[in-house]
Write a protein that holds these residues in place. Sequence first.
Motif, PDB file in Angstrom:
ATOM      1  N   ILE A 255       0.793  -1.229   0.000  1.00  0.00           N
ATOM      2  CA  ILE A 255       0.000   0.000   0.000  1.00  0.00           C
ATOM      3  C   ILE A 255       0.825   1.278   0.000  1.00  0.00           C
ATOM      4  N   VAL A 256       2.153   1.170   0.122  1.00  0.00           N
ATOM      5  CA  VAL A 256       2.965   2.373   0.251  1.00  0.00           C
ATOM      6  C   VAL A 256       2.875   3.254  -0.986  1.00  0.00           C
ATOM      7  N   ASP A 257       2.753   2.668  -2.175  1.00  0.00           N
ATOM      8  CA  ASP A 257       2.663   3.471  -3.388  1.00  0.00           C
ATOM      9  C   ASP A 257       1.234   3.914  -3.687  1.00  0.00           C
ATOM     10  N   LYS A 258       0.284   3.470  -2.883  1.00  0.00           N
ATOM     11  CA  LYS A 258      -1.102   3.917  -3.035  1.00  0.00           C
ATOM     12  C   LYS A 258      -1.436   5.009  -2.023  1.00  0.00           C
ATOM     13  N   LEU A 259      -1.028   4.815  -0.782  1.00  0.00           N
ATOM     14  CA  LEU A 259      -1.338   5.782   0.263  1.00  0.00           C
ATOM     15  C   LEU A 259      -0.272   6.858   0.410  1.00  0.00           C
ATOM     16  N   GLY A 260       0.942   6.563   0.012  1.00  0.00           N
ATOM     17  CA  GLY A 260       2.013   7.533   0.152  1.00  0.00           C
ATOM     18  C   GLY A 260       2.794   7.368   1.439  1.00  0.00           C
ATOM     19  N   ARG A 261       3.909   8.090   1.516  1.00  0.00           N
ATOM     20  CA  ARG A 261       4.815   7.952   2.658  1.00  0.00           C
ATOM     21  C   ARG A 261       4.275   8.648   3.900  1.00  0.00           C
ATOM     22  N   ARG A 262       3.684   9.831   3.706  1.00  0.00           N
ATOM     23  CA  ARG A 262       3.237  10.617   4.852  1.00  0.00           C
ATOM     24  C   ARG A 262       2.151   9.895   5.645  1.00  0.00           C
ATOM     25  N   LYS A 263       1.151   9.393   4.964  1.00  0.00           N
ATOM     26  CA  LYS A 263       0.075   8.692   5.662  1.00  0.00           C
ATOM     27  C   LYS A 263       0.591   7.480   6.420  1.00  0.00           C
ATOM     28  N   LEU A 264       1.497   6.735   5.787  1.00  0.00           N
ATOM     29  CA  LEU A 264       2.005   5.521   6.426  1.00  0.00           C
ATOM     30  C   LEU A 264       2.985   5.825   7.554  1.00  0.00           C
ATOM     31  N   TYR A 373       6.074  15.957  13.586  1.00  0.00           N
ATOM     32  CA  TYR A 373       7.188  16.320  12.702  1.00  0.00           C
ATOM     33  C   TYR A 373       6.880  15.953  11.257  1.00  0.00           C
ATOM     34  N   VAL A 374       6.395  14.735  11.042  1.00  0.00           N
ATOM     35  CA  VAL A 374       6.066  14.289   9.683  1.00  0.00           C
ATOM     36  C   VAL A 374       4.991  15.176   9.078  1.00  0.00           C
ATOM     37  N   PHE A 375       3.966  15.501   9.856  1.00  0.00           N
ATOM     38  CA  PHE A 375       2.872  16.335   9.357  1.00  0.00           C
ATOM     39  C   PHE A 375       3.372  17.705   8.912  1.00  0.00           C
ATOM     40  N   ILE A 376       4.339  18.260   9.631  1.00  0.00           N
ATOM     41  CA  ILE A 376       4.795  19.618   9.337  1.00  0.00           C
ATOM     42  C   ILE A 376       5.879  19.655   8.268  1.00  0.00           C
ATOM     43  N   PHE A 377       6.839  18.741   8.332  1.00  0.00           N
ATOM     44  CA  PHE A 377       8.057  18.897   7.543  1.00  0.00           C
ATOM     45  C   PHE A 377       8.226  17.942   6.362  1.00  0.00           C
ATOM     46  N   LEU A 378       7.569  16.810   6.348  1.00  0.00           N
ATOM     47  CA  LEU A 378       7.875  15.804   5.332  1.00  0.00           C
ATOM     48  C   LEU A 378       7.002  15.974   4.091  1.00  0.00           C
ATOM     49  N   PRO A 379       7.602  16.226   2.917  1.00  0.00           N
ATOM     50  CA  PRO A 379       6.826  16.282   1.676  1.00  0.00           C
ATOM     51  C   PRO A 379       6.512  14.877   1.171  1.00  0.00           C
ATOM     52  N   GLU A 380       5.512  14.770   0.332  1.00  0.00           N
ATOM     53  CA  GLU A 380       5.153  13.479  -0.243  1.00  0.00           C
ATOM     54  C   GLU A 380       6.004  13.204  -1.477  1.00  0.00           C
ATOM     55  N   THR A 381       6.627  12.028  -1.523  1.00  0.00           N
ATOM     56  CA  THR A 381       7.463  11.644  -2.657  1.00  0.00           C
ATOM     57  C   THR A 381       6.836  10.534  -3.489  1.00  0.00           C
ATOM     58  N   THR A 402       0.921  18.159  -3.056  1.00  0.00           N
ATOM     59  CA  THR A 402      -0.502  17.953  -3.291  1.00  0.00           C
ATOM     60  C   THR A 402      -0.854  16.521  -2.960  1.00  0.00           C
ATOM     61  N   ASP A 403      -0.537  16.123  -1.721  1.00  0.00           N
ATOM     62  CA  ASP A 403      -0.836  14.749  -1.337  1.00  0.00           C
ATOM     63  C   ASP A 403      -2.283  14.662  -0.864  1.00  0.00           C
ATOM     64  N   SER A 404      -2.671  13.466  -0.457  1.00  0.00           N
ATOM     65  CA  SER A 404      -4.058  13.212  -0.111  1.00  0.00           C
ATOM     66  C   SER A 404      -4.494  13.941   1.151  1.00  0.00           C
ATOM     67  N   LEU A 405      -3.524  14.431   1.931  1.00  0.00           N
ATOM     68  CA  LEU A 405      -3.880  15.173   3.134  1.00  0.00           C
ATOM     69  C   LEU A 405      -3.982  16.670   2.867  1.00  0.00           C
ATOM     70  N   GLY A 406      -3.587  17.069   1.638  1.00  0.00           N
ATOM     71  CA  GLY A 406      -3.679  18.461   1.282  1.00  0.00           C
ATOM     72  C   GLY A 406      -2.603  19.329   1.889  1.00  0.00           C
ATOM     73  N   TYR A 407      -1.565  18.705   2.433  1.00  0.00           N
ATOM     74  CA  TYR A 407      -0.518  19.483   3.075  1.00  0.00           C
ATOM     75  C   TYR A 407       0.781  18.729   3.000  1.00  0.00           C
ATOM     76  N   GLY A 408       1.882  19.425   2.787  1.00  0.00           N
ATOM     77  CA  GLY A 408       3.134  18.713   2.650  1.00  0.00           C
ATOM     78  C   GLY A 408       4.326  19.364   3.287  1.00  0.00           C
ATOM     79  N   GLY A 409       4.158  20.427   4.044  1.00  0.00           N
ATOM     80  CA  GLY A 409       5.315  21.045   4.664  1.00  0.00           C
ATOM     81  C   GLY A 409       5.001  22.432   5.165  1.00  0.00           C
ATOM     82  N   ILE A 410       6.034  23.129   5.607  1.00  0.00           N
ATOM     83  CA  ILE A 410       5.859  24.498   6.071  1.00  0.00           C
ATOM     84  C   ILE A 410       6.863  25.380   5.379  1.00  0.00           C
ATOM     85  N   ASP A 411       6.638  26.667   5.438  1.00  0.00           N
ATOM     86  CA  ASP A 411       7.594  27.610   4.867  1.00  0.00           C
ATOM     87  C   ASP A 411       8.900  27.518   5.624  1.00  0.00           C
ATOM     88  N   SER A 412       9.983  27.450   4.886  1.00  0.00           N
ATOM     89  CA  SER A 412      11.294  27.366   5.524  1.00  0.00           C
ATOM     90  C   SER A 412      11.939  28.732   5.578  1.00  0.00           C
TER      91      SER A 412
END
Length: 412
Positions: A255-264, A373-381, A402-412
């Motif tokens: 499921i990793v390539d279906k749900l993505g890294r952030r969700k898992l 940390y993952v929610f704030i800083f990790l982009p979806e690959t 533009t991952d399924s959670l609608g969020y992928g990081g914060i301004d650096s």
Amino acid sequence: MLSTTAESIIQSGEYREYTPVERPPEDGGGLTRPVLCASLTACLGAVSFGYVIAYPSPVQNDLKHKLNWSDEQVTWFNLYIAEISPAKYRGTLGSANQLGVTVGALLSFSLGAGLNWHWLAIAGAVPSTVMAILMFGFPETPRWLIKNGRISEACQVLVFLRKTSYGECEDECREIQSTLETDEPILLREFMKPTIYRPFIISIMMMLFQQFSGINAVINYASQMLRDAGISDANVAEITIAIVQVVGTGISCLIVDKLGRRKLLMFPTALMCISMAVLGASRYFDGFPSGITLLSLCCFIVGFSLGMGPIPWLLMSEVFPTKVRGVASGIATQVNWLGVFIIIKFYVNMENAMHPYGLYWFYAAVCLISVIYVFIFLPETKGKTLEEVEELFATHHDLRGTDSLGYGGIDS
């Protein structure tokens, strides 16, 4: 104290000689020969351990000398998988490495119940022998071939791997070549570039979270935890936990390539947090049935197997630019095994100082922090080529995805 020291040294040093810190030299045979050398060394090491003969170091040093590698160029399993995998399936194939680790652990527990340690050590030579034989037929990675000017051969390898037209493979070769042409010698100041320091920090943090979540404490002290909870047949429970780990990791691969890294990483780690919190409560309050301990440990292992187990290694193999992937991955791996040493070495000390419930709540807190940390800083690959991932860190200052959670990081 002596047993924890020995165990921590074994665990943290187990992969020390197999840590990629530098890409193979351009005339050194690419990635297939280091993997083959590691397989042969693992085979000889297991057999010699079974016969109590000190084979591993002399054989490994001799092989490294003949193949002209430095001390750090011994294995490249994750990197090899990442470089030959299509973006669509890289998550599944990259996570398969962790699946193999969990299957090996299950086999060790199961065989250990019926074999003495001599035959158990010799049995460890079987998988590495099979791999060494199969490696003779494995192709070199297209990126290594392109970097060494063997464009036509790289296209042929891609045709073999992708099963697509030669024209499509030529397009992929050109995309890889355009990225490799920007490579320069690795200097310390390279780590000041966003394309390197951003994924480097993320990889380091994920390795720290992985180990300080308490996974190796659970794996190595599961029997003690279960006996303390009143479960007499701890060996059967250990095998049960190993089976759960294999199943969880297998599901993650699918499921990793279906749900993505952030969700898992977020949702299974949240399960780990809850499991450790419940485990701590069961030790703090009276009246909890002993089965709660086994259930909590199984849920913890499921969460780890789905996310925190395979995903940090997968991320490490895909977020770094090609020219520093070996060096940066090697440093991140060293941080991981340093964490292994610390967690196992000081488990008893922390348990005595914090009490079991306090230690479990500490692990729960680490899991909670990692989710944030993952929610704030990790982009979806997910679904991106290695070149697209590099471009993501280079051109997107906020790393928003533009991952399924609608969020992928914060301004650096």
